[in-house]
Write an enzyme that holds these catalytic residues in place. Structure first.
Site, PDB file in Angstrom:
ATOM      1  CB  ILE A  40      29.981  40.733  11.651  1.00  0.00           C
ATOM      2  CG1 ILE A  40      29.610  40.557  10.065  1.00  0.00           C
ATOM      3  CG2 ILE A  40      31.425  39.884  11.973  1.00  0.00           C
ATOM      4  CD1 ILE A  40      30.591  41.271   9.022  1.00  0.00           C
ATOM      5  CD  GLU A 105      41.339  37.548  16.599  1.00  0.00           C
ATOM      6  OE1 GLU A 105      41.798  38.139  15.385  1.00  0.00           O
ATOM      7  OE2 GLU A 105      41.598  36.521  16.892  1.00  0.00           O
ATOM      8  CG  HIS A 110      36.004  45.247  20.412  1.00  0.00           C
ATOM      9  ND1 HIS A 110      37.626  45.815  19.789  1.00  0.00           N
ATOM     10  CD2 HIS A 110      36.134  44.117  20.411  1.00  0.00           C
ATOM     11  CE1 HIS A 110      38.108  44.638  19.703  1.00  0.00           C
ATOM     12  NE2 HIS A 110      37.303  43.611  19.947  1.00  0.00           N
ATOM     13  CG  HIS A 112      32.853  41.434  23.092  1.00  0.00           C
ATOM     14  ND1 HIS A 112      32.621  40.919  21.941  1.00  0.00           N
ATOM     15  CD2 HIS A 112      34.171  41.642  23.166  1.00  0.00           C
ATOM     16  CE1 HIS A 112      33.867  40.822  21.065  1.00  0.00           C
ATOM     17  NE2 HIS A 112      34.673  41.217  21.966  1.00  0.00           N
TER      18      HIS A 112
HETATM   19  P1  AMP Z   1      37.884  40.711  19.958  1.00  0.00           P
HETATM   20  O1  AMP Z   1      38.061  39.211  19.784  1.00  0.00           O
HETATM   21  O2  AMP Z   1      37.696  40.978  21.234  1.00  0.00           O
HETATM   22  O3  AMP Z   1      38.874  41.627  19.121  1.00  0.00           O
HETATM   23  O4  AMP Z   1      36.411  40.717  18.922  1.00  0.00           O
HETATM   24  C1  AMP Z   1      36.381  41.258  17.782  1.00  0.00           C
HETATM   25  C2  AMP Z   1      34.723  41.156  17.357  1.00  0.00           C
HETATM   26  O5  AMP Z   1      34.493  41.796  16.136  1.00  0.00           O
HETATM   27  C3  AMP Z   1      34.605  39.814  16.930  1.00  0.00           C
HETATM   28  O6  AMP Z   1      33.564  39.107  17.851  1.00  0.00           O
HETATM   29  C4  AMP Z   1      34.203  39.674  15.419  1.00  0.00           C
HETATM   30  O7  AMP Z   1      33.164  38.855  15.148  1.00  0.00           O
HETATM   31  C5  AMP Z   1      33.660  41.227  15.701  1.00  0.00           C
HETATM   32  N1  AMP Z   1      33.907  41.813  14.248  1.00  0.00           N
HETATM   33  C6  AMP Z   1      34.802  41.804  13.285  1.00  0.00           C
HETATM   34  N2  AMP Z   1      34.626  42.586  12.186  1.00  0.00           N
HETATM   35  C7  AMP Z   1      33.185  43.072  12.289  1.00  0.00           C
HETATM   36  C8  AMP Z   1      32.541  43.878  11.526  1.00  0.00           C
HETATM   37  N3  AMP Z   1      32.805  44.290  10.393  1.00  0.00           N
HETATM   38  N4  AMP Z   1      31.300  44.151  12.093  1.00  0.00           N
HETATM   39  C9  AMP Z   1      30.812  43.714  13.206  1.00  0.00           C
HETATM   40  N5  AMP Z   1      31.577  43.053  14.136  1.00  0.00           N
HETATM   41  C10 AMP Z   1      32.708  42.564  13.608  1.00  0.00           C
END
Ligand code: AMP
Length: 125
Positions: A40, A105, A110, A112
């Site tokens: 997002i 977060e 997940h 990337h």
């Molecule tokens: P991390 O810091 O590795 O936990 O990455 C979490 C990622 O999730 C971040 O890059 C956010 O931008 C992404 N994110 C959070 N909420 C959403 C969502 N609803 N749809 C897509 N990406 C998201």
């Protein structure tokens, strides 16, 4: 705020809601093992998140408890998504943040996928 990856899986996390289709996402790929969607808040021209369908908090959790089929399924999905996005000839980056120091977060594993531009050094100095 980074999560604590030693906590039990929380079904209310945002990626669990996306998996249950309670929240929308811009999906790019789905199979038995994985769902992939555009981040997002993209940090590169291509920024895709790949998540396992199983309930795993982090890479730690997943690598310890997931079945061989789940691990193979997620790994193959990541490779296929990157290939299908045309990222292989110029290269790309795969990254998973784990826990506090990793800056994770969202408490559902997940991975990337970054691409579409030179990605610079692996870590800021
Ligand atoms: P991390 O810091 O590795 O936990 O990455 C979490 C990622 O999730 C971040 O890059 C956010 O931008 C992404 N994110 C959070 N909420 C959403 C969502 N609803 N749809 C897509 N990406 C998201």
């Amino acid at each position: 705020m980074p999560i604590d990856p030693t906590q039990p899986y929380d079904d209310g996390n945002i990626f669990a809601k996306i998996l249950r289709k309670e929240l929308p996402c811009k999906a790019v790929y789905e199979d038995e093992w994985a769902l992939a969607f555009h981040d997002i808040n993209p940090l590169a021209p291509v920024h895709i998140l790949v998540i396992p369908k199983g309930s795993y908090v982090s890479w730690d959790d997943f690598s310890e408890k997931a079945s061989d089929a789940e691990i193979a399924g997620l790994t193959r999905a990541i490779g296929k998504i990157a290939r299908d996005a045309g990222l292989v000839p110029q290269g790309y980056r795969v990254l998973a943040n784990i826990g506090l120091r990793g800056g994770q977060e969202v408490p559902h594993l997940h991975v990337h996928i970054f691409g579409g531009q030179p990605l610079g050094p692996m870590l800021a100095r």
